[in-house]
Design a protein around this motif. Structure first.
Motif, PDB file in Angstrom:
ATOM      1  N   SER A   1      40.647  34.665  17.876  1.00 19.65           N
ATOM      2  CA  SER A   1      41.429  33.567  18.441  1.00 19.65           C
ATOM      3  C   SER A   1      40.506  32.603  19.167  1.00 19.65           C
ATOM      4  O   SER A   1      39.457  32.992  19.684  1.00 19.65           O
ATOM      5  CB  SER A   1      42.478  34.106  19.423  1.00 19.65           C
ATOM      6  OG  SER A   1      43.097  33.053  20.139  1.00 19.65           O
ATOM      7  N   ASP A   2      40.901  31.318  19.191  1.00 18.39           N
ATOM      8  CA  ASP A   2      40.107  30.341  19.935  1.00 18.39           C
ATOM      9  C   ASP A   2      40.607  30.187  21.370  1.00 18.39           C
ATOM     10  O   ASP A   2      40.196  29.272  22.079  1.00 18.39           O
ATOM     11  CB  ASP A   2      40.079  28.980  19.222  1.00 18.39           C
ATOM     12  CG  ASP A   2      41.465  28.416  18.978  1.00 18.39           C
ATOM     13  OD1 ASP A   2      42.451  29.014  19.467  1.00 18.39           O
ATOM     14  OD2 ASP A   2      41.570  27.381  18.288  1.00 18.39           O
ATOM     15  N   HIS A   3      41.486  31.118  21.806  1.00 18.58           N
ATOM     16  CA  HIS A   3      41.933  31.169  23.201  1.00 18.58           C
ATOM     17  C   HIS A   3      41.975  32.631  23.637  1.00 18.58           C
ATOM     18  O   HIS A   3      43.031  33.188  23.927  1.00 18.58           O
ATOM     19  CB  HIS A   3      43.309  30.509  23.378  1.00 18.58           C
ATOM     20  CG  HIS A   3      43.279  29.018  23.309  1.00 18.58           C
ATOM     21  ND1 HIS A   3      43.349  28.338  22.117  1.00 18.58           N
ATOM     22  CD2 HIS A   3      43.157  28.078  24.281  1.00 18.58           C
ATOM     23  CE1 HIS A   3      43.288  27.032  22.358  1.00 18.58           C
ATOM     24  NE2 HIS A   3      43.169  26.855  23.664  1.00 18.58           N
ATOM     25  N   ALA A   4      40.792  33.260  23.631  1.00 18.52           N
ATOM     26  CA  ALA A   4      40.689  34.680  23.975  1.00 18.52           C
ATOM     27  C   ALA A   4      39.622  34.870  25.053  1.00 18.52           C
ATOM     28  O   ALA A   4      38.528  34.317  24.953  1.00 18.52           O
ATOM     29  CB  ALA A   4      40.344  35.503  22.739  1.00 18.52           C
ATOM     30  N   VAL A   5      39.961  35.656  26.071  1.00 16.93           N
ATOM     31  CA  VAL A   5      39.053  35.882  27.197  1.00 16.93           C
ATOM     32  C   VAL A   5      39.179  37.323  27.674  1.00 16.93           C
ATOM     33  O   VAL A   5      40.277  37.895  27.659  1.00 16.93           O
ATOM     34  CB  VAL A   5      39.370  34.932  28.381  1.00 16.93           C
ATOM     35  CG1 VAL A   5      38.513  35.264  29.599  1.00 16.93           C
ATOM     36  CG2 VAL A   5      39.146  33.482  27.985  1.00 16.93           C
ATOM     37  N   LEU A   6      38.066  37.919  28.078  1.00 17.85           N
ATOM     38  CA  LEU A   6      38.068  39.223  28.724  1.00 17.85           C
ATOM     39  C   LEU A   6      38.067  38.991  30.241  1.00 17.85           C
ATOM     40  O   LEU A   6      37.252  38.216  30.746  1.00 17.85           O
ATOM     41  CB  LEU A   6      36.840  40.024  28.299  1.00 17.85           C
ATOM     42  CG  LEU A   6      36.708  41.477  28.776  1.00 17.85           C
ATOM     43  CD1 LEU A   6      35.832  42.275  27.801  1.00 17.85           C
ATOM     44  CD2 LEU A   6      36.108  41.586  30.177  1.00 17.85           C
ATOM     45  N   ILE A   7      38.980  39.646  30.963  1.00 18.48           N
ATOM     46  CA  ILE A   7      39.078  39.461  32.409  1.00 18.48           C
ATOM     47  C   ILE A   7      38.824  40.779  33.120  1.00 18.48           C
ATOM     48  O   ILE A   7      39.493  41.778  32.855  1.00 18.48           O
ATOM     49  CB  ILE A   7      40.459  38.933  32.843  1.00 18.48           C
ATOM     50  CG1 ILE A   7      40.842  37.666  32.067  1.00 18.48           C
ATOM     51  CG2 ILE A   7      40.461  38.638  34.340  1.00 18.48           C
ATOM     52  CD1 ILE A   7      42.201  37.106  32.453  1.00 18.48           C
ATOM     53  N   GLU A   8      37.825  40.782  34.007  1.00 12.35           N
ATOM     54  CA  GLU A   8      37.584  41.915  34.898  1.00 12.35           C
ATOM     55  C   GLU A   8      38.407  41.670  36.165  1.00 12.35           C
ATOM     56  O   GLU A   8      38.223  40.654  36.835  1.00 12.35           O
ATOM     57  CB  GLU A   8      36.102  42.012  35.260  1.00 12.35           C
ATOM     58  CG  GLU A   8      35.165  42.144  34.072  1.00 12.35           C
ATOM     59  CD  GLU A   8      34.899  43.584  33.696  1.00 12.35           C
ATOM     60  OE1 GLU A   8      35.481  44.477  34.356  1.00 12.35           O
ATOM     61  OE2 GLU A   8      34.113  43.815  32.761  1.00 12.35           O
ATOM     62  N   ILE A   9      39.301  42.598  36.498  1.00  6.91           N
ATOM     63  CA  ILE A   9      40.132  42.465  37.695  1.00  6.91           C
ATOM     64  C   ILE A   9      39.733  43.542  38.692  1.00  6.91           C
ATOM     65  O   ILE A   9      40.042  44.722  38.517  1.00  6.91           O
ATOM     66  CB  ILE A   9      41.632  42.572  37.359  1.00  6.91           C
ATOM     67  CG1 ILE A   9      42.032  41.483  36.358  1.00  6.91           C
ATOM     68  CG2 ILE A   9      42.472  42.465  38.621  1.00  6.91           C
ATOM     69  CD1 ILE A   9      43.498  41.496  35.971  1.00  6.91           C
ATOM     70  N   GLY A  10      39.015  43.136  39.740  1.00  8.15           N
ATOM     71  CA  GLY A  10      38.608  44.053  40.779  1.00  8.15           C
ATOM     72  C   GLY A  10      37.556  45.045  40.341  1.00  8.15           C
ATOM     73  O   GLY A  10      37.057  45.017  39.208  1.00  8.15           O
ATOM     74  N   GLY A  11      37.191  45.952  41.265  1.00  2.00           N
ATOM     75  CA  GLY A  11      36.207  46.987  41.004  1.00  2.00           C
ATOM     76  C   GLY A  11      36.753  48.349  41.354  1.00  2.00           C
ATOM     77  O   GLY A  11      37.937  48.509  41.679  1.00  2.00           O
ATOM     78  N   VAL A  12      35.887  49.356  41.320  1.00  2.00           N
ATOM     79  CA  VAL A  12      36.330  50.740  41.499  1.00  2.00           C
ATOM     80  C   VAL A  12      36.979  50.985  42.864  1.00  2.00           C
ATOM     81  O   VAL A  12      37.792  51.899  43.006  1.00  2.00           O
ATOM     82  CB  VAL A  12      35.144  51.707  41.306  1.00  2.00           C
ATOM     83  CG1 VAL A  12      34.700  51.736  39.859  1.00  2.00           C
ATOM     84  CG2 VAL A  12      33.982  51.342  42.223  1.00  2.00           C
ATOM     85  N   ASP A  13      36.632  50.188  43.885  1.00  2.00           N
ATOM     86  CA  ASP A  13      37.118  50.444  45.243  1.00  2.00           C
ATOM     87  C   ASP A  13      38.359  49.646  45.632  1.00  2.00           C
ATOM     88  O   ASP A  13      38.874  49.826  46.740  1.00  2.00           O
ATOM     89  CB  ASP A  13      36.012  50.138  46.257  1.00  2.00           C
ATOM     90  CG  ASP A  13      34.789  51.019  46.064  1.00  2.00           C
ATOM     91  OD1 ASP A  13      34.962  52.234  45.889  1.00  2.00           O
ATOM     92  OD2 ASP A  13      33.661  50.494  46.070  1.00  2.00           O
ATOM     93  N   ASN A  14      38.819  48.769  44.788  1.00  2.00           N
ATOM     94  CA  ASN A  14      39.953  47.930  45.168  1.00  2.00           C
ATOM     95  C   ASN A  14      41.262  48.704  45.172  1.00  2.00           C
ATOM     96  O   ASN A  14      41.509  49.560  44.315  1.00  2.00           O
ATOM     97  CB  ASN A  14      40.074  46.723  44.233  1.00  2.00           C
ATOM     98  CG  ASN A  14      39.021  45.676  44.517  1.00  2.00           C
ATOM     99  OD1 ASN A  14      38.101  45.468  43.725  1.00  2.00           O
ATOM    100  ND2 ASN A  14      39.145  44.999  45.650  1.00  2.00           N
TER     101      ASN A  14
END
Length: 389
Positions: free
Chosen positions: A345-358
């Motif tokens: 897709s030309d509108h695809a993104v990977l999003i990292e939400i927070g880390g292990v401690d959140n």
């Protein structure tokens, strides 16, 4: 000088030519003999070719392939140029890229090569020392399901703002696809007992639930969203794929949904960073949020359009929630997956939400913020498409 009618040949030149031809023929026979006596494992198999070219960057290889088929050069950045032959030869022999000190340090210092990513847009406090980190879970975590957490993902100690019925809706169509390739990624505060950061994984409570929460928040804002009811890590395990091959498993799911539902316009793969709390937490208006990062694969033909969407979402977050977005990061084929199924897709993104401690409260606040900016971006995109259409 030997003369014969109109033809005239210099004796010295003739001898040189004959010697050259004899040497060339001898070299061909020697090469054929060498290939004949070589053991099967040492012949020119694909694995041997891969080993020979491992010291050459994928960008350079794409330039070479482009000589035969220019189609492959479309994925190269606009400013990409074929490297000088001297630099190419040096890189091929030593695996050190002239002008890039990281190529030297990366081969000498264990783990340093993970910082080979490109920071497309940097948020507050983000540099090459604290980029997002992906790590595989321990075997025992992969083999055994963690007990369900005491606190639910959907619990929030804050009273959420009441969202008014949306003025605009997608009329029942799902236009956003949310999924989690690394399904088992979780958060330590949500898990029972004391666990190390390397054990922040759970079969029961993980980022797939975060994707479902984002779906609910988008729908409150009139944006229809879909979360496939599958566990991609179980699919991966059932097919005998390694953890590093997780994107092959998620690709099957995404491709199938796109084939069945042409209404999907935006795709987000939800992950959790392995960084600690100081890098993945920000306080905005007295409340703590889990910071986000947008990751773009540079090895696919939709790289530029996907990057544009990620950059726009980053700036929207910076405007409404200053400091929430850590960065927009580009991953090449040389490190990481480099594609992340974003070629679908030309509108695809990977999003990292927070880390292990959140905590889940921090994650939930961030999900609401993401729903705000994604819906805002979607309606701007929809308006532009309507005008162009």
């Amino acid at each position: 000088m030997i003369s014969s009618g109109p033809l005239s040949v210099n004796g010295t030149s003739l001898r040189t030519f004959l010697c050259f031809m004899a040497a060339a023929v001898a070299a061909i026979f020697l090469l054929a003999a060498a290939l004949t006596v070589l053991e099967h494992n040492n012949r020119f198999a694909s694995s041997n070719v891969e080993a020979l070219t491992s010291n050459v960057s994928s960008e350079t290889l794409l330039h070479f392939i482009g000589f035969e088929n220019p189609y492959f050069t479309q994925v190269l950045p606009e400013n990409s140029e074929f490297p000088p032959l001297a630099s190419l030869g040096f890189e091929f022999v030593t695996s050190i890229k002239p002008g890039d000190i990281r190529s030297l340090l990366g081969s000498e210092l264990p783990g340093f090569e993970i910082y080979d990513s490109d920071i497309i847009v940097a948020g507050t406090g983000t540099d090459y020392t604290n980029l997002v980190v992906e790590s595989a879970p321990p075997v025992k975590v992969m083999m055994e399901a963690r007990e369900e957490a005491e606190q639910s993902l959907k619990q929030n100690d804050d009273q959420k703002d009441v969202v008014k019925p949306p003025v605009k809706t997608t009329n029942g169509k799902d236009v956003v696809l949310l999924y989690a390739t690394h399904t088992t990624e979780s958060y330590l505060p949500a898990l029972k007992g004391d666990a190390s950061p390397d054990e922040a994984y759970s079969w029961e409570l993980n980022v797939s639930d975060v994707a479902k929460q984002l779906k609910e928040e988008l729908e409150k804002r009139g944006i229809g969203a879909e979360v496939p009811d599958v566990n991609i890590q179980k699919i991966r395990a059932s097919e005998g794929l390694s953890y590093s091959q997780s994107y092959k498993a998620s690709r099957q799911v995404v491709a199938s949904i796109l084939h069945e539902d042409p209404s999907i316009q935006m795709i987000f793969d939800i992950h959790r960073d392995s960084r600690r709390k100081k890098d993945t937490t920000v306080t905005i208006n007295g409340k703590k949020y889990a910071r986000t990062s947008f990751v773009i694969g540079e090895g696919n033909p939709h790289y530029k359009k996907n990057r544009l969407m990620a950059v726009n979402l980053h700036h929207l977050l910076e405007k409404e929630y200053p400091g929430l977005s850590r960065a927009v990061i580009g991953k090449s084929l040389d490190e990481g997956n480099g594609i992340y199924n974003q070629d679908l897709s030309d509108h695809a993104v990977l999003i990292e939400i927070g880390g292990v401690d959140n905590t889940m409260d921090e994650v939930n606040r961030t999900v609401e913020a993401l729903a705000d900016v994604i819906s805002e971006y979607y309606w701007k995109l929809h308006k532009a498409q309507k005008v162009n259409g």
